[in-house]
Every structure is written in C-alpha cells, then in structure tokens.
Write a protein that holds these residues in place. Sequence first.
Motif: not given
Length: 299
Positions: A194-215
Amino acid sequence: MSRRQPVSRPESTESGAPLSLLEVLRRSTRHLAASGSDTPRLDSELILAHALQVDRIDLYVQFERPLGELELALIRPLLAARAQGRPLSYLVGQREFFGLGFTVDARVLIPRPESELLVELALRLKPEAEAAADLGCGSGCLGISIAVNRPQLRCDLVDLDPGAAAVARQNVSRHHLESRVGVFEGRWAEALSGRGPYQLVVTNPPYVTTSEWERLQRSVRDFEPRLALDGGEDGLGPYRELLPQLPKVTAPGAMVLLEGDPRRLGGVERLARQVLPGAATRRHQDLSGRERVLEVRLP
Ligand code: GLN
C-alpha cells in the motif's frame, strides 16, 4: 575467574599514588593486546575518551592528568567487555558511516565500510528518485545516509526485528528525518504494502551461509545479531524471499541495489534475472576490488 594481572589493569600504583591518564592508557593497551584485540591502542583510546566524555584527540593534552577512582570505575567494565570480544561500537554506542554518526547497540549489525559503496551508487545512479525503501535496515545506515544527501527524498525503512526498528527510529530522529523517513516492522517489502511505488530499493540482507556464520570471528558471531548475518544454508535465502516481492512495490524502471558476498554475487545475479524477467543487472566492486553490490534495473 582469572588471576589478577597487576601490570595490565588500570589500578593505582604500588605506592598508592593515582595513575596518570597515559599510564592507564598503556596498561589498558597491554591488557587488550593480551586478550586478542587487533587494535588495542585505538580501542583503549576510544574507551577512555568515551568514559571520560572527551574527544579522542583531547586525551593527548591530558596525558599527565591523574585519574580518580570514579573515572577508573567507568573505564574498567568497558575494558573487561572489550577484552571478552564485545565490539567497540557497541561499548561506545556509536559508529560512523558515510561521514554520519549512527547510534548502535547489540540489536543491530554494526555498519561496515564496504556498505558505503551501496550509498554512493544510489546517490550517483538514481539521483532523481523520489521514494526509496531500505529493506532489512538494521541501524538504518543505508536509507538514512541516502536521505541525508537527498533532501527531497522520502524513504521507508523496514526491519523484521522490533529491536532493530527501535534503533533505526533513534537514528531517524538523530538526523531529524521524521518528516520524510518512516520505519516499519515486517518481512522485507511485505511491510510496505500500500506504500510506494519506490524508484529505488536498497538492501543489505543477511548473506553469510550458516556454516560460515559458525566460523565467523568471535567478536562478530557472539555479539552481533545472527538474524542480520545468517542467510541460511547457501546464503541466498533472503534474496529468494525478497526479490519476488519487488514488482509489487516498485515503479517502472526502478533501481534495486543489493549488497552481497563477493563469492556469491553471481548467484544473486542469476536469481534476480530468473525472478525479475526483463531486468538488467550489473555488478559493482567495493574499494578492495571485490564484487559487493548488484545493481538491478527493473523494466
Ligand atoms: N559484511 C558482513 C560481514 O562481514 C555481513 C553482512 C551481511 O550479512 N549482510 O560479516
């Protein structure tokens, strides 16, 4: 617990005379070096400056100043926490990003310098955007930095975690952006229906794999929010969830900037092309020459 190590702790001298600031700084530095900090002197200076409520540079003109018991009592717990690996930014509650000050605590990922690339790209490639969204905003550093530099832009920040959203709200007020930056709780763009529309979307999502996270190094794994880091088995789970939501909230020709792990940005690109037919993509390198941000232009 461990035995006391008189040389490495900011106690008073044997004669009972109070310690000078410089001596406390030296002992703190030795203590943090011994406990594995990579930057023991800098950490000690920032801890002392924070505890004594002075700028770091001002420590240097106060080296001879004796520190009282009350001041040492403020410094000791910070040093102890740092020695246990707690990131300095959480101890002092601050982090600089894109030249701006951000309030941080353990509810949000500490802004990383490599993410500044995403802000630069957003400002350079989409200067005409009127409405932007920052998905998985954490402290709000991406969306807020863009909004500060684009006085006409409206920006919506989203985080799933209410604690992170609370920190983002603090940063919105800190930068006096309440009238044009909003904070929403929910899953990616779903929170913006119901908001937007956006001309720009930015994101820094979680991107470490689970096994990398453990290490991951202890100071990251044990102290920063797992929700902000762990991207699942192949590190792409969050992109799979958020990319298909984008057509619902974006304007035609919108630009999407996604941060990712340099080793997997090609995977993010393939996914984006699958999920968003007709989109054009480009990978951008960070200052260390690693592919860090995927640009997606929607049809
Ligand atoms: N760049 C972060 C790190 O080095 C990861 C950030 C993220 O998962 N979004 O740990």
